[in-house]
Design a protein around this motif. Structure first.
Motif, short mmCIF file in Angstrom:
data_model
loop_
_atom_site.label_atom_id
_atom_site.label_comp_id
_atom_site.label_asym_id
_atom_site.label_seq_id
_atom_site.Cartn_x
_atom_site.Cartn_y
_atom_site.Cartn_z
N GLU A 71 0.85 -1.18 0.00
CA GLU A 71 0.00 0.00 0.00
C GLU A 71 0.89 1.24 0.00
O GLU A 71 1.78 1.37 0.83
N VAL A 72 0.66 2.14 -0.94
CA VAL A 72 1.49 3.32 -1.11
C VAL A 72 0.70 4.57 -0.67
O VAL A 72 -0.44 4.75 -1.10
N HIS A 73 1.31 5.39 0.17
CA HIS A 73 0.72 6.66 0.60
C HIS A 73 1.69 7.77 0.23
O HIS A 73 2.86 7.71 0.59
N LEU A 74 1.22 8.76 -0.49
CA LEU A 74 2.04 9.92 -0.83
C LEU A 74 1.60 11.07 0.07
O LEU A 74 0.40 11.34 0.20
N CYS A 75 2.54 11.74 0.69
CA CYS A 75 2.24 12.79 1.66
C CYS A 75 2.63 14.16 1.12
O CYS A 75 3.61 14.29 0.39
N GLY A 76 1.89 15.18 1.55
CA GLY A 76 2.25 16.54 1.20
C GLY A 76 1.78 16.93 -0.19
O GLY A 76 0.86 16.35 -0.75
#
Length: 59
Positions: free
Chosen positions: A50-55
């Motif tokens: 699972e990939v989460h991109l922040c900002g």
């Protein structure tokens, strides 16, 4: 390591980041950083993570 995280505070990042390590790409400019981000995100997603991109992220 020194990192610049646009659009997210350190505390917001640490609240979301659950691993005990990071994946780092050393790049000369923002354009290349975006390419590295897209490649890494695609790789990890393809591996079933699972990939989460922040900002502030522009894909």
């Amino acid at each position: 390591m020194h990192a610049v995280l646009h659009g997210i505070t350190r505390d917001q990042f640490m609240a979301r980041h659950r691993a005990d390590h990071l994946n780092v790409a050393y790049v000369p400019d923002a354009e290349t950083a975006g390419k590295a981000l897209r490649a890494n995100a695609a790789l990890f997603a393809e591996l079933g993570l699972e990939v989460h991109l922040c900002g502030e992220v522009q894909l």
